[in-house]
Structure formats: structure tokens, C-alpha cells
Write a protein that holds these residues in place. Structure first.
Motif, PDB file in Angstrom:
ATOM      1  N   SER A  76       0.802  -1.216   0.000  1.00 38.95           N
ATOM      2  CA  SER A  76       0.000   0.000   0.000  1.00 38.95           C
ATOM      3  C   SER A  76       0.835   1.265   0.000  1.00 38.95           C
ATOM      4  CB  SER A  76      -0.930   0.018   1.215  1.00 38.95           C
ATOM      5  OG  SER A  76      -1.870  -1.013   1.116  1.00 38.95           O
ATOM      6  N   PHE A  77       1.952   1.251   0.691  1.00 37.72           N
ATOM      7  CA  PHE A  77       2.704   2.482   0.890  1.00 37.72           C
ATOM      8  C   PHE A  77       4.099   2.484   0.261  1.00 37.72           C
ATOM      9  CE2 PHE A  77      -0.289   2.253   4.492  1.00 37.72           C
ATOM     10  CZ  PHE A  77      -1.046   3.364   4.156  1.00 37.72           C
ATOM     11  N   ALA A  78       4.383   1.522  -0.593  1.00 34.10           N
ATOM     12  CA  ALA A  78       5.673   1.504  -1.286  1.00 34.10           C
ATOM     13  C   ALA A  78       5.718   2.667  -2.275  1.00 34.10           C
ATOM     14  CB  ALA A  78       5.862   0.183  -2.017  1.00 34.10           C
ATOM     15  N   PRO A  79       6.904   3.227  -2.509  1.00 41.08           N
ATOM     16  CA  PRO A  79       7.008   4.323  -3.477  1.00 41.08           C
ATOM     17  C   PRO A  79       6.549   3.886  -4.870  1.00 41.08           C
ATOM     18  CG  PRO A  79       9.049   4.067  -2.234  1.00 41.08           C
ATOM     19  CD  PRO A  79       8.174   2.922  -1.870  1.00 41.08           C
ATOM     20  N   ALA A  80       5.923   4.799  -5.581  1.00 39.68           N
ATOM     21  CA  ALA A  80       5.382   4.487  -6.906  1.00 39.68           C
ATOM     22  C   ALA A  80       6.475   4.053  -7.873  1.00 39.68           C
ATOM     23  CB  ALA A  80       4.624   5.690  -7.454  1.00 39.68           C
ATOM     24  N   LYS A  81       7.645   4.662  -7.777  1.00 41.83           N
ATOM     25  CA  LYS A  81       8.743   4.293  -8.684  1.00 41.83           C
ATOM     26  C   LYS A  81       9.137   2.832  -8.501  1.00 41.83           C
ATOM     27  CE  LYS A  81      10.918   8.771  -9.319  1.00 41.83           C
ATOM     28  NZ  LYS A  81      12.157   9.544  -9.202  1.00 41.83           N
ATOM     29  N   LEU A  82       9.194   2.389  -7.256  1.00 39.07           N
ATOM     30  CA  LEU A  82       9.561   0.997  -6.979  1.00 39.07           C
ATOM     31  C   LEU A  82       8.532   0.041  -7.571  1.00 39.07           C
ATOM     32  CD1 LEU A  82      11.424  -1.035  -5.463  1.00 39.07           C
ATOM     33  CD2 LEU A  82       9.884  -0.770  -3.531  1.00 39.07           C
ATOM     34  N   LEU A  83       7.253   0.319  -7.339  1.00 38.13           N
ATOM     35  CA  LEU A  83       6.208  -0.555  -7.870  1.00 38.13           C
ATOM     36  C   LEU A  83       6.150  -0.500  -9.388  1.00 38.13           C
ATOM     37  CD1 LEU A  83       3.265  -0.156  -5.335  1.00 38.13           C
ATOM     38  CD2 LEU A  83       4.822  -2.064  -5.596  1.00 38.13           C
ATOM     39  N   ASP A  84       6.400   0.678  -9.972  1.00 35.19           N
ATOM     40  CA  ASP A  84       6.407   0.784 -11.429  1.00 35.19           C
ATOM     41  C   ASP A  84       7.505  -0.086 -12.039  1.00 35.19           C
ATOM     42  OD1 ASP A  84       4.275   2.511 -11.470  1.00 35.19           O
ATOM     43  OD2 ASP A  84       5.481   4.330 -11.755  1.00 35.19           O
ATOM     44  N   LYS A  85       8.713  -0.020 -11.468  1.00 28.14           N
ATOM     45  CA  LYS A  85       9.822  -0.826 -11.973  1.00 28.14           C
ATOM     46  C   LYS A  85       9.524  -2.313 -11.829  1.00 28.14           C
ATOM     47  CE  LYS A  85      13.537   2.442 -10.998  1.00 28.14           C
ATOM     48  NZ  LYS A  85      14.741   2.666 -10.187  1.00 28.14           N
TER      49      LYS A  85
END
Length: 95
Positions: A76-85
């Protein structure tokens, strides 16, 4: 990143956030129930179809259930860049 991949990544990230919220909600309920069960000496839990009152098994179930909300918090709270990659790598490999 091309437009088609970007759409797929956005869907995957959105679903990850939804899964995280669900894990937080369900995991919190399970933690609450299993901690109450671990503290009650007369409570019975079923492991592999065998009812048991063993406190070690009840504590193990409580500790395992704590992992669910922790995973949900990460999703839920992981940075968007990390999840995008992460999502882009998985989608590219599966395509």
C-alpha cells in the motif's frame, strides 16, 4: 516505456495497492483473533485437521498472521517508482 506497457503497469500498481489494503484489513482481523486465541489456554485451533491446544502452535499462528498486514503495508505504501519498476519487469517477462 511505451503507452501500452504504461497502461498495464498502472493497472498492476493499482491492483497491488488494492491487494495491500485488503491484506491490511484481513490480516489485522486474523492477528486480533489469533492473539486472543494464543492468550486463552482453553482455546482450540485446528492444524492439518487435528484440533490442538498447544500454546506453541497458537503463537506460531499469531506470528504467521502478523506477516499479512506487514506485506499489505508494503504494497500500500511503497514508493510508486519501486512498484512501477517491479510491475514493468514482471509484465515484460510475462509478455
Amino acid at each position: 516505456m511505451d503507452e501500452n506497457l504504461k497502461k498495464k503497469v498502472d493497472v498492476a500498481v493499482g491492483l497491488s495497492r488494492l491487494a495491500g489494503a485488503t491484506l491490511i484489513f484481513v490480516g489485522s482481523i486474523l492477528v486480533f483473533v489469533f492473539i486472543q486465541t494464543a492468550l486463552d489456554p482453553n482455546a482450540v485451533i485446528e492444524i492439518n485437521g487435528v484440533p490442538t491446544k498447544d500454546s506453541t502452535d497458537k503463537i506460531g499462528a499469531a506470528v504467521f498472521s502478523i506477516l499479512l498486514p506487514i506485506l499489505g503495508l508494503f504494497l500500500s505504501f511503497a514508493p510508486a517508482k519501486l512498484l512501477d519498476k517491479w510491475a514493468a519487469k514482471i509484465i515484460v517477462r510475462l509478455s
